[in-house]
Scaffold this motif. Structure first.
Motif, PDB file in Angstrom:
ATOM      1  N   MET A   1      -1.208   6.028  10.599  1.00 31.84           N
ATOM      2  CA  MET A   1      -0.536   5.238  11.624  1.00 31.84           C
ATOM      3  C   MET A   1       0.886   4.907  11.183  1.00 31.84           C
ATOM      4  O   MET A   1       1.163   4.800   9.992  1.00 31.84           O
ATOM      5  CB  MET A   1      -1.309   3.951  11.871  1.00 31.84           C
ATOM      6  CG  MET A   1      -2.617   4.177  12.572  1.00 31.84           C
ATOM      7  SD  MET A   1      -3.420   2.637  13.012  1.00 31.84           S
ATOM      8  CE  MET A   1      -4.377   2.354  11.535  1.00 31.84           C
ATOM      9  N   THR A   2       1.749   4.741  12.153  1.00 28.94           N
ATOM     10  CA  THR A   2       3.124   4.346  11.887  1.00 28.94           C
ATOM     11  C   THR A   2       3.305   2.897  12.332  1.00 28.94           C
ATOM     12  O   THR A   2       2.434   2.315  12.987  1.00 28.94           O
ATOM     13  CB  THR A   2       4.125   5.241  12.644  1.00 28.94           C
ATOM     14  OG1 THR A   2       3.946   5.036  14.048  1.00 28.94           O
ATOM     15  CG2 THR A   2       3.933   6.710  12.298  1.00 28.94           C
ATOM     16  N   SER A   3       4.448   2.347  12.011  1.00 30.91           N
ATOM     17  CA  SER A   3       4.755   0.966  12.394  1.00 30.91           C
ATOM     18  C   SER A   3       4.669   0.768  13.908  1.00 30.91           C
ATOM     19  O   SER A   3       4.326  -0.320  14.378  1.00 30.91           O
ATOM     20  CB  SER A   3       6.157   0.583  11.905  1.00 30.91           C
ATOM     21  OG  SER A   3       6.243   0.717  10.516  1.00 30.91           O
ATOM     22  N   ASP A   4       4.940   1.813  14.671  1.00 30.22           N
ATOM     23  CA  ASP A   4       4.884   1.715  16.135  1.00 30.22           C
ATOM     24  C   ASP A   4       3.490   1.341  16.650  1.00 30.22           C
ATOM     25  O   ASP A   4       3.350   0.803  17.747  1.00 30.22           O
ATOM     26  CB  ASP A   4       5.333   3.020  16.780  1.00 30.22           C
ATOM     27  CG  ASP A   4       6.807   3.287  16.577  1.00 30.22           C
ATOM     28  OD1 ASP A   4       7.548   2.334  16.251  1.00 30.22           O
ATOM     29  OD2 ASP A   4       7.228   4.450  16.727  1.00 30.22           O
ATOM     30  N   HIS A   5       2.477   1.633  15.864  1.00 30.42           N
ATOM     31  CA  HIS A   5       1.098   1.283  16.246  1.00 30.42           C
ATOM     32  C   HIS A   5       0.970  -0.219  16.516  1.00 30.42           C
ATOM     33  O   HIS A   5       0.175  -0.642  17.360  1.00 30.42           O
ATOM     34  CB  HIS A   5       0.130   1.714  15.135  1.00 30.42           C
ATOM     35  CG  HIS A   5      -1.212   1.080  15.228  1.00 30.42           C
ATOM     36  ND1 HIS A   5      -2.111   1.373  16.230  1.00 30.42           N
ATOM     37  CD2 HIS A   5      -1.815   0.133  14.447  1.00 30.42           C
ATOM     38  CE1 HIS A   5      -3.209   0.643  16.057  1.00 30.42           C
ATOM     39  NE2 HIS A   5      -3.047  -0.106  14.983  1.00 30.42           N
ATOM     40  N   LEU A   6       1.771  -1.012  15.830  1.00 33.31           N
ATOM     41  CA  LEU A   6       1.666  -2.465  15.964  1.00 33.31           C
ATOM     42  C   LEU A   6       2.012  -2.951  17.373  1.00 33.31           C
ATOM     43  O   LEU A   6       1.591  -4.040  17.772  1.00 33.31           O
ATOM     44  CB  LEU A   6       2.559  -3.156  14.928  1.00 33.31           C
ATOM     45  CG  LEU A   6       2.181  -2.876  13.465  1.00 33.31           C
ATOM     46  CD1 LEU A   6       3.195  -3.525  12.532  1.00 33.31           C
ATOM     47  CD2 LEU A   6       0.777  -3.362  13.162  1.00 33.31           C
ATOM     48  N   PHE A   7       2.753  -2.150  18.139  1.00 36.16           N
ATOM     49  CA  PHE A   7       3.100  -2.553  19.507  1.00 36.16           C
ATOM     50  C   PHE A   7       1.874  -2.538  20.425  1.00 36.16           C
ATOM     51  O   PHE A   7       1.908  -3.097  21.510  1.00 36.16           O
ATOM     52  CB  PHE A   7       4.211  -1.664  20.075  1.00 36.16           C
ATOM     53  CG  PHE A   7       5.560  -2.001  19.524  1.00 36.16           C
ATOM     54  CD1 PHE A   7       6.261  -3.105  19.985  1.00 36.16           C
ATOM     55  CD2 PHE A   7       6.124  -1.231  18.519  1.00 36.16           C
ATOM     56  CE1 PHE A   7       7.506  -3.430  19.476  1.00 36.16           C
ATOM     57  CE2 PHE A   7       7.371  -1.543  17.999  1.00 36.16           C
ATOM     58  CZ  PHE A   7       8.054  -2.646  18.474  1.00 36.16           C
TER      59      PHE A   7
ATOM     60  N   ALA B   1      -1.778  -3.857   7.467  1.00 38.08           N
ATOM     61  CA  ALA B   1      -2.180  -3.438   6.119  1.00 38.08           C
ATOM     62  C   ALA B   1      -2.608  -1.973   6.076  1.00 38.08           C
ATOM     63  O   ALA B   1      -2.568  -1.342   5.025  1.00 38.08           O
ATOM     64  CB  ALA B   1      -3.305  -4.328   5.622  1.00 38.08           C
ATOM     65  N   LYS B   2      -2.976  -1.408   7.209  1.00 37.79           N
ATOM     66  CA  LYS B   2      -3.407  -0.003   7.271  1.00 37.79           C
ATOM     67  C   LYS B   2      -2.230   0.968   7.293  1.00 37.79           C
ATOM     68  O   LYS B   2      -2.416   2.170   7.181  1.00 37.79           O
ATOM     69  CB  LYS B   2      -4.254   0.233   8.521  1.00 37.79           C
ATOM     70  CG  LYS B   2      -5.556  -0.531   8.542  1.00 37.79           C
ATOM     71  CD  LYS B   2      -6.265  -0.284   9.861  1.00 37.79           C
ATOM     72  CE  LYS B   2      -7.493  -1.161  10.020  1.00 37.79           C
ATOM     73  NZ  LYS B   2      -8.111  -0.992  11.350  1.00 37.79           N
ATOM     74  N   ILE B   3      -1.025   0.441   7.448  1.00 36.66           N
ATOM     75  CA  ILE B   3       0.161   1.291   7.609  1.00 36.66           C
ATOM     76  C   ILE B   3       0.928   1.345   6.294  1.00 36.66           C
ATOM     77  O   ILE B   3       1.417   0.329   5.810  1.00 36.66           O
ATOM     78  CB  ILE B   3       1.057   0.760   8.746  1.00 36.66           C
ATOM     79  CG1 ILE B   3       0.267   0.718  10.055  1.00 36.66           C
ATOM     80  CG2 ILE B   3       2.313   1.614   8.876  1.00 36.66           C
ATOM     81  CD1 ILE B   3       0.945  -0.032  11.170  1.00 36.66           C
TER      82      ILE B   3
END
Length: 159
Positions: free
Chosen positions: A98-104, A126-128
């Motif tokens: 996953m990338t930081s964009d997943h947080l959106f 924490a998974k990224i």
């Protein structure tokens, strides 16, 4: 007949060699993660490709061990080749990076407490690997309802 070439098959382990302890691969795990663990455990023998090939078979279990023995005779010439066929066989078990964009995609549910939202958001962050902090901050704020007091406070702190 061995699936390794004669060069690998006829190579003996170093004197006083003992097999390190490995977590066996059971077929349903990420093959890349397993190879990383295996390579780091065998780091002292990184220049002994034949040994690394032969020991790899000992850390496969169950169906993975069965698969290993279906490889054609004398088809493996190096650990890089063995790694390739192994990851190809088990590529469907790879973890999705996953990338930081997943947080959106993480949004506070109306019934969820702020504590639970923060906890859930942190668990996903924490998974990224190498998560971008700027994106994290914006994604966290955007996951809050605009009427939430914390949303207003985060907007004010930004300016």
């Amino acid at each position: 007949m061995s699936l390794f070439t004669n060069e690998i098959e006829w190579t003996n382990p170093p004197r006083r060699f003992t097999i390190p302890h490995f977590t066996p691969y059971k077929r349903d795990e990420d093959p890349d993660r397993h190879l990383k663990h295996y390579r780091s455990t065998m780091i002292l023998y990184k220049n002994n490709d034949a040994l690394i090939c032969k020991i790899f078979a000992t850390n496969l279990q169950g169906e993975a061990q069965d698969w290993f023995h279906t490889l054609p005779p004398q088809s493996i010439r190096s650990f890089n080749e063995l790694s390739f066929v192994f990851t190809k066989e088990y590529s469907s078990n790879r973890s999705i990076k996953m990338t930081s964009d997943h947080l959106f995609s993480i949004v506070k549910d109306p019934w969820e407490t702020i504590h639970d939202y923060v906890k859930r958001f942190k668990a996903e962050k924490a998974k990224i690997v190498g998560c971008n902090e700027d994106i994290t901050t914006v994604a966290f704020r955007n996951g809050l309802p605009t009427e939430h007091p914390l949303f207003g406070k985060l907007i004010m702190e930004k300016n």
